[in-house]
Design an enzyme around this catalytic site. Structure first.
Site, PDB file in Angstrom:
ATOM      1  N   SER A   1      -9.270  -0.242   5.159  1.00  0.00           N
ATOM      2  CA  SER A   1      -9.136  -0.161   6.618  1.00  0.00           C
ATOM      3  C   SER A   1     -10.098   0.848   7.237  1.00  0.00           C
ATOM      4  O   SER A   1     -10.598   0.633   8.341  1.00  0.00           O
ATOM      5  CB  SER A   1      -7.694   0.183   6.995  1.00  0.00           C
ATOM      6  OG  SER A   1      -7.325   1.444   6.467  1.00  0.00           O
TER       7      SER A   1
ATOM      8  N   ASP B   1      -4.403   6.073   5.073  1.00  0.00           N
ATOM      9  CA  ASP B   1      -5.139   6.651   3.950  1.00  0.00           C
ATOM     10  C   ASP B   1      -6.589   6.165   3.940  1.00  0.00           C
ATOM     11  O   ASP B   1      -6.931   5.176   4.602  1.00  0.00           O
ATOM     12  CB  ASP B   1      -4.455   6.342   2.611  1.00  0.00           C
ATOM     13  CG  ASP B   1      -4.343   4.853   2.336  1.00  0.00           C
ATOM     14  OD1 ASP B   1      -4.863   4.051   3.137  1.00  0.00           O
ATOM     15  OD2 ASP B   1      -3.732   4.482   1.326  1.00  0.00           O
TER      16      ASP B   1
ATOM     17  N   ASP C   1      -9.367   4.772   1.459  1.00  0.00           N
ATOM     18  CA  ASP C   1      -9.694   4.245   0.136  1.00  0.00           C
ATOM     19  C   ASP C   1     -11.114   4.668  -0.197  1.00  0.00           C
ATOM     20  O   ASP C   1     -12.056   4.350   0.534  1.00  0.00           O
ATOM     21  CB  ASP C   1      -9.578   2.724   0.121  1.00  0.00           C
ATOM     22  CG  ASP C   1      -8.159   2.250   0.361  1.00  0.00           C
ATOM     23  OD1 ASP C   1      -7.251   2.749  -0.322  1.00  0.00           O
ATOM     24  OD2 ASP C   1      -7.954   1.398   1.247  1.00  0.00           O
TER      25      ASP C   1
ATOM     26  N   ASP D   1      -7.016   7.761  -1.562  1.00  0.00           N
ATOM     27  CA  ASP D   1      -6.878   7.091  -2.852  1.00  0.00           C
ATOM     28  C   ASP D   1      -8.251   7.009  -3.500  1.00  0.00           C
ATOM     29  O   ASP D   1      -9.175   6.423  -2.930  1.00  0.00           O
ATOM     30  CB  ASP D   1      -6.305   5.677  -2.672  1.00  0.00           C
ATOM     31  CG  ASP D   1      -4.860   5.689  -2.220  1.00  0.00           C
ATOM     32  OD1 ASP D   1      -4.231   6.763  -2.251  1.00  0.00           O
ATOM     33  OD2 ASP D   1      -4.363   4.621  -1.821  1.00  0.00           O
TER      34      ASP D   1
ATOM     35  N   LYS E   1      -2.719  -6.325  11.823  1.00  0.00           N
ATOM     36  CA  LYS E   1      -2.203  -5.300  10.911  1.00  0.00           C
ATOM     37  C   LYS E   1      -0.958  -4.631  11.485  1.00  0.00           C
ATOM     38  O   LYS E   1       0.035  -4.431  10.779  1.00  0.00           O
ATOM     39  CB  LYS E   1      -3.293  -4.250  10.645  1.00  0.00           C
ATOM     40  CG  LYS E   1      -4.339  -4.660   9.628  1.00  0.00           C
ATOM     41  CD  LYS E   1      -5.481  -3.665   9.595  1.00  0.00           C
ATOM     42  CE  LYS E   1      -5.040  -2.274   9.188  1.00  0.00           C
ATOM     43  NZ  LYS E   1      -4.727  -2.163   7.749  1.00  0.00           N
TER      44      LYS E   1
ATOM     45  N   TYR F   1       3.670  -6.265   5.166  1.00  0.00           N
ATOM     46  CA  TYR F   1       2.372  -5.692   4.805  1.00  0.00           C
ATOM     47  C   TYR F   1       2.556  -4.892   3.517  1.00  0.00           C
ATOM     48  O   TYR F   1       2.878  -3.713   3.551  1.00  0.00           O
ATOM     49  CB  TYR F   1       1.880  -4.792   5.939  1.00  0.00           C
ATOM     50  CG  TYR F   1       0.439  -4.322   5.831  1.00  0.00           C
ATOM     51  CD1 TYR F   1      -0.532  -4.802   6.694  1.00  0.00           C
ATOM     52  CD2 TYR F   1       0.050  -3.382   4.880  1.00  0.00           C
ATOM     53  CE1 TYR F   1      -1.853  -4.370   6.619  1.00  0.00           C
ATOM     54  CE2 TYR F   1      -1.255  -2.949   4.782  1.00  0.00           C
ATOM     55  CZ  TYR F   1      -2.207  -3.441   5.663  1.00  0.00           C
ATOM     56  OH  TYR F   1      -3.510  -3.010   5.572  1.00  0.00           O
TER      57      TYR F   1
END
Length: 605
Positions: free
Chosen positions: A90, A101, A103, A155, A216, A225
């Site tokens: 995202s 978060d 990624d 993450d 989303k 989701y």
């Protein structure tokens, strides 16, 4: 990336006309509603993310440098080894919101191993200023380290390339970079490569972002989701929206959203969603192959990633979660249809889910330990297996739907006795325990902290057939026993420190913490019944206690079968399936476009 036929995607657009004035109006109101819903982060938050990512990029270079020296490289060679981060998901797509978060993929040279990532980089993260938690999961399908830096969840994935150094201008678009890599590195690289490919395959990036931000938010509010629980994850939702953008290349966000719901509801599953033709590449791994599609029939809602190697991003979808999502697509289509004609507001689309009001019976799964760091890993392991429990429940007679909730609920309890530990591990938090503070308990004898995470599965039971008499039996002892056996097969499972319980509860027995303030309906006073005997407590292992032989428990009316397993007696109070057929008009595309073109020909090769 317009193909030789002059359009994006695998089929021609459905319409190439500009959006109508009405669609422009509803797009304006949509963006206003997204701002009211706090879907955008502030400029200050954006700058904070950039600063944190800058620190992370420097830390990765330091990590590679440190490992390079231990491998005997010279000072100059260690400095030149590089190391680079790539964001995906995202954040890279530009649709992240407050608290989302990041990624992050760490790309390292060939002499840096995955063991180094967890043995060297993870401890380095723990020493970073502003880091509040670090949890590495090296045995995951895609090995990952989860952390929070300055309150921002990040993450980390890792991929090592067959290169002696990683230049700062390296692009991951070249398929040849995948040569000679192990499958874990390929999977780690795939997130970044897929995200970039999606952005290259949409006709208007800003329209795509606005529409995806809406979808989303809707999926999160409707509790559908979650890739790990059998729904769709971020990349799958992004590919669906990208495909609608390809079909309407000149439409704006409001038009894309309205067509999204109608087309998704009427999609000819399991016809796959493809953003581009599947191409051959340099890697020999098991991927989705359109020529061998019968071998992939287990994919109920196949959405295929556009970057090589093409994979199904929705292999976790089950019969139950597909049914739930289809129902939500239809509801969304009906609401958006009313928004277009002016009889509804966008806020109705983002109404909160009714999961904890929807069913009469629920399955409650509680994972517990006495250590926070261990709890993160244990709860994550249990959650990753919930989908297997759902699939097993789908084979139970009379059970029409097993609907998993998309997240677990974390609790920290301060216990003074073994009995209190037992109660917490069963998910039965008493008022005395929930109100007790750490400072009130830590100096008392027997003090123990118990960390628990509770997951819920809604159970829809088919209505009693006319002419039948007597109670029915709904036996879920086998699925629950197999599930507990499965989670205990985790290589790090320790019965002395980890607890797992599976228990049936009525809707009236749901804990208060699953409801927002004032949301819970008043409980109806019921006649007290004798509690089930402790010999019926099932699938119950407690943290810091010796495991006991047991079988699944239910607080529904119980009858113990001759073989010692528990069965659930259904009663006349059992509700019909929530997903029974309804006499509702099927939604249609607003201007007579052919849905068949979108749903039938979309996967044509």
């Amino acid at each position: 990336m317009v193909n030789e036929k002059g359009y994006l995607g695998v089929t021609p657009p459905i319409a190439v006309s500009e959006s109508s004035e009405r669609e422009k109006e509803v797009t304006v109101t949509l963006m206003e509603e997204l701002r009211r819903q706090n879907s955008f982060e502030t400029e200050e938050e954006s700058k904070k993310r950039e600063i944190v990512l800058g620190r992370v990029a420097a830390l990765v270079k330091k990590f590679v440098y440190k490992v390079s020296l231990t491998h005997g490289l010279s000072e100059a060679a260690a400095q030149a080894a590089g190391g680079k981060i790539y964001t995906f998901g995202s954040y890279r797509l530009g649709v992240h919101g407050p608290g989302t978060d990041i990624d992050t993929l760490c790309v390292v040279p060939k002499h840096v191993s995955r063991e180094d990532f967890f043995d060297v980089f993870e401890p380095m993260l723990r020493e970073v200023e502003g880091v509040t938690e670090v949890s590495g999961v090296p045995e995951a399908y895609v090995p990952i380290i989860k952390t929070k830096i300055e309150g921002i969840p990040i993450d980390f994935l890792m991929a090592r390339l067959a290169l002696s150094s990683i230049p700062d201008d390296l692009s991951l678009q070249d398929d040849n970079l995948l040569r000679n890599l192990d499958e874990r590195c390929v999977r780690s690289l795939n997130g970044s490569r897929v995200t970039d490919e999606i952005l290259r395959l949409v006709p208007n990036v800003q329209v795509f972002r606005d529409a995806l931000r809406c979808i989303k938010l809707w999926a999160q509010r409707r509790a559908i989701y979650s890739n790990v629980n059998g729904f769709l994850g971020g990349v799958a939702w992004a590919m669906l929206v990208a495909r609608i953008c390809q079909l309407y290349p000149k439409a704006i966000a409001g038009a894309i959203v309205s067509r999204f719901f109608i087309i998704m509801y009427q999609w000819s599953w399991p016809q796959p969603v493809l953003l581009k033709q599947i191409e051959e590449g340099p890697l020999q791994v098991r991927v989705w192959n359109p020529k061998l599609y019968p071998a992939d029939r287990s994919h109920r809602m196949p959405i295929i990633t556009p970057a090589y190697p093409a994979m199904c991003a929705t292999h976790n979808v089950t019969a139950s979660t597909q049914m739930v999502m289809t129902e939500e697509f239809k509801k969304g289509a009906e609401i958006v249809d009313r928004i277009i004609v002016g009889t509804a507001q966008w806020s109705e689309l983002f109404a909160k889910h009714d999961f904890f009001h929807k069913y009469r019976y629920y399955l409650q799964v509680v994972a517990s330990t006495g250590n926070l760091e261990l709890q993160l890993k244990w709860a994550g392991t249990v959650e990753s297996r919930i989908r297997q429990l759902v699939m097993k429940l789908e084979y139970v007679d009379s059970l029409t739907l097993a609907h998993p909730f998309v997240k677990g609920f974390d609790q920290v309890s301060y216990c003074l006795t073994d009995e209190e530990v037992h109660i917490v591990a069963r998910g039965e938090l008493s008022e005395v325990i929930t109100k007790r503070k750490k400072e009130d308990a830590e100096n008392q004898d027997g003090f123990r902290t118990v960390y628990s995470t509770t997951f819920f599965i809604g159970l829809a039971i088919e209505p009693k057939q006319p002419g039948t008499s007597g109670p029915r039996r709904l036996d879920i002892s086998y699925p629950t026993a197999e599930f507990t056996k499965l989670v205990k097969m985790w290589e790090k499972y320790d019965s002395s420190t980890m607890g797992i319980t599976v228990q049936n509860i009525k809707s009236s027995g749901l804990p208060d913490y699953v409801f927002e303030s004032g949301e819970r309906q008043p409980r109806v006073a019921q006649k007290r019944t004798k509690a089930p005997s402790k010999t019926n407590d099932a699938s119950l292992d407690l943290p810091n206690k010796r495991p006991r032989s047991s079988h699944p428990v239910s607080d529904l009316p119980l009858k113990t079968a001759g073989n010692g397993t528990s069965t659930i007696a259904s009663t006349s109070l059992l509700e019909p399936s929530t997903y029974a057929a309804k006499d509702i008009k099927s939604p249609q595309l607003p201007f007579g476009e052919s849905v068949a073109v979108a749903t039938g020909a979309i996967g044509a090769q």
